[in-house]
Design a protein around this motif. Structure first.
Motif, PDB file in Angstrom:
ATOM      1  N   THR A 218      72.692  41.980  71.420  1.00 23.33           N
ATOM      2  CA  THR A 218      73.488  40.961  70.725  1.00 23.33           C
ATOM      3  C   THR A 218      74.431  40.288  71.710  1.00 23.33           C
ATOM      4  O   THR A 218      75.211  40.957  72.387  1.00 23.33           O
ATOM      5  CB  THR A 218      74.301  41.595  69.587  1.00 23.33           C
ATOM      6  N   VAL A 229      82.379  42.437  65.446  1.00 23.19           N
ATOM      7  CA  VAL A 229      81.004  42.498  65.933  1.00 23.19           C
ATOM      8  C   VAL A 229      80.586  43.953  66.142  1.00 23.19           C
ATOM      9  O   VAL A 229      79.475  44.361  65.779  1.00 23.19           O
ATOM     10  CB  VAL A 229      80.856  41.696  67.243  1.00 23.19           C
ATOM     11  N   LEU A 233      77.580  46.353  64.138  1.00 26.01           N
ATOM     12  CA  LEU A 233      76.439  46.749  64.944  1.00 26.01           C
ATOM     13  C   LEU A 233      75.842  48.054  64.437  1.00 26.01           C
ATOM     14  O   LEU A 233      76.544  48.967  64.015  1.00 26.01           O
ATOM     15  CB  LEU A 233      76.882  46.916  66.403  1.00 26.01           C
ATOM     16  N   LEU A 239      75.559  45.421  73.004  1.00 23.37           N
ATOM     17  CA  LEU A 239      76.251  44.137  73.042  1.00 23.37           C
ATOM     18  C   LEU A 239      76.329  43.657  74.488  1.00 23.37           C
ATOM     19  O   LEU A 239      76.619  44.438  75.393  1.00 23.37           O
ATOM     20  CB  LEU A 239      77.669  44.259  72.482  1.00 23.37           C
TER      21      LEU A 239
END
Length: 525
Positions: A218, A229, A233, A239
């Protein structure tokens, strides 16, 4: 009476004659030795500097005008003389650039300044290391699936060998002339070694890791809410943070899942102003290519200093691994890694590699501080620590809870530079009280501290090798008066000034050639 006088005169005359005759037979006193030839060079040594330069050293004799040095590509046969050099006495030690990965012999003779015969030859054999003509990689040269490699234009080169894969890739005439080639078809986030050849001879080697190929990761941008965020997840997710400044107004991000957080570009690290709190549910965490800044502005624009970089916060948990790689970490009030005395959990491993950590102030804490929990493995490698634990312990694995009988902690510090760490006469680099612990410190520079290794009965004698201590007397026998203090007993340490280029401004580049040759300290410097 007259006869007596005559006899005396006669005796003196005879004695005078005998003495004169003997005097003529006495050799004159030798005031100097005269030789027909110059003394041969003695104490001849050869040392390879910077892969392909040999430094020759020998004892210089009087009355030598110059020395003749011959190099041959063999081992003391001198059937293939490739270079002859004249060296003045004041030019010793003498250095000569040669080809890489080659067996050489050198022989040296002295030539007189006074007409004597030349000395006999003194000879020595040595082998140069594989040379490396690759230029350093610049920002942007390495991408997810490609890498641009450069070397001096026009050099004699024939091909690359790319590993992994054992791929031989021919260098074109145009690439050879330009001194530049693009390697394609690489895999993202993979470590590669490329060797440059001239036929069978190495001419260079370079290592690099390709960038992240986003794939299923991501992407995160500075305008995103990083905390939100991460919360969204899935367990085990990845990430990738683009460059920029990431602010979390609480200063804290809670991790309750396995996760990887990585910066997109190693040379332009995203800056995150956070403390990570690890709770139940975390197994494996990887933090890579980030800058972690312990200072942040809260919602009222007031600057706050965060206590810890990483804090374990749940008891009764068997945590897995925490890896911190290629990061810059600075300005935290208390610790890098910690679990308070009330947190009784097991942590399989914590590792930090290729990081620079500065200004972890350990106010009412220690730099790596686990009092009630158990860390099975702690590894600090290829990293620099500056003003960390300025007046406290550097590594504290206390076993204060006594909840882990028979457990062994393994601590490794390898190829690190420690500057101003545990700079207090009562403070230790290693305060580890798990019985039968294994403490290893090697290839490390420790500078500017009045601390010492440890004085705990339960702390093992550190296994030390190839370390250097400068303005750090407490690390060698007799250098600390603290009761029970343990020292470096290896006998192979040095106490040399590293000659840091500019320590006050964070440049710990070593200029001491002996330490460079011994490969001591954080390799980045």
């Amino acid at each position: 009476m007259k006869n007596k006088i005559k006899n005396t005169i006669l005796f003196l005359a005879v004695f005078s004659l005998v003495f004169s005759a003997c005097k003529d037979d006495i050799e004159p006193v030798i005031e100097q030795l005269n030789f027909e030839r110059v003394f041969s060079p003695i104490d001849l040594t050869a040392r390879i500097r910077n892969l392909t330069t040999v430094e020759l050293s020998w004892t210089v004799s009087d009355n030598v005008d110059h020395y003749v040095v011959e190099f041959s590509e063999d081992s003391l046969l001198f059937n293939s003389i490739v270079k002859t050099v004249e060296v003045a006495p004041d030019e010793v030690p003498f250095s000569q650039l040669l080809d890489g990965e080659t067996q050489y012999s050198a022989r040296i003779k002295g030539v007189s300044a006074e007409g004597l015969e030349d000395s006999k030859w003194s000879a020595i054999a040595f082998k140069t290391d594989p040379e490396n003509i690759f230029y350093a990689l610049a920002d942007g040269d390495v991408k997810a699936t490609t890498a641009v490699l450069k070397w001096p234009a026009g050099s004699e080169v024939t091909h690359f060998l790319i590993m992994p894969g054992n791929i031989e890739r021919t260098i074109t005439t145009e690439e050879k002339a330009a001194g530049e080639a693009e390697i394609t078809g690489l895999t993202g986030e993979t470590s590669y070694t490329v060797t440059l050849y001239k036929n069978t001879k190495h001419r260079g080697e370079i290592e690099f890791t390709t960038l992240i190929d986003l794939g299923g990761a991501t992407a995160v941008y500075p305008e995103d809410d990083l905390d939100a965020v991460i919360s969204a997840l899935e367990d085990g997710g990845e990430l990738v943070l683009f460059p920029g400044d990431y602010t979390v107004y609480t200063g804290t991000i809670t991790l309750n899942k396995s996760i990887s957080l990585k910066g997109l570009y190693p040379y332009d690290k995203p800056v995150i102003h956070v403390q990570f709190v690890l709770e139940d549910g975390v197994q494996n965490v990887t933090i890579k290519d980030l800058e972690m800044d312990g200072t942040y502005l809260d919602a009222t624009e007031v600057e706050v200093v965060t206590d810890h970089a990483f804090q374990y916060n749940t008891s009764g948990v068997d945590y897995g691994s925490l890896e911190v790689i290629d990061c810059v970490i600075h300005d935290y009030n208390k610790s890098i890694f910690t679990g308070s005395s009330s947190i009784v959990s097991t942590i399989a491993s914590i590792s930090m590699d290729n990081c620079v950590v500065t200004n972890v102030l350990t106010n009412s804490a220690d730099c790596i501080d686990f009092r009630g929990g158990y860390v099975a493995s702690l590894s600090l490698t290829n990293s620099t620590f500056v003003n960390c634990a300025p007046a406290r312990d550097f590594v504290r694995l206390d076993d204060s809870s006594g909840a882990f009988p028979g457990k062994v902690s393994n601590v490794l510090i390898d190829h690190c530079t420690l500057y101003g760490v545990s700079n207090n006469a009562s403070r230790r680099i290693l305060y580890v009280r798990f019985v039968e612990n294994t403490l290893t410190v090697k290839n490390t520079i420790i500078v500017a501290t009045v601390g010492y290794y440890t004085n705990q009965d339960k702390s093992s004698q550190p296994d030390c090798s190839n370390n250097n201590y400068f303005n750090a007397a407490g690390f060698v026998s007799g250098g600390s008066e603290v009761s029970g203090a343990k020292f470096d007993l290896s006998g192979n340490f040095t106490t040399l000034d590293p000659g840091f280029v500019n320590a006050e401004n964070g440049d710990f580049t070593v200029t001491n050639q002996t330490l460079i040759d011994n490969n001591v300290g954080d390799p980045r410097w």
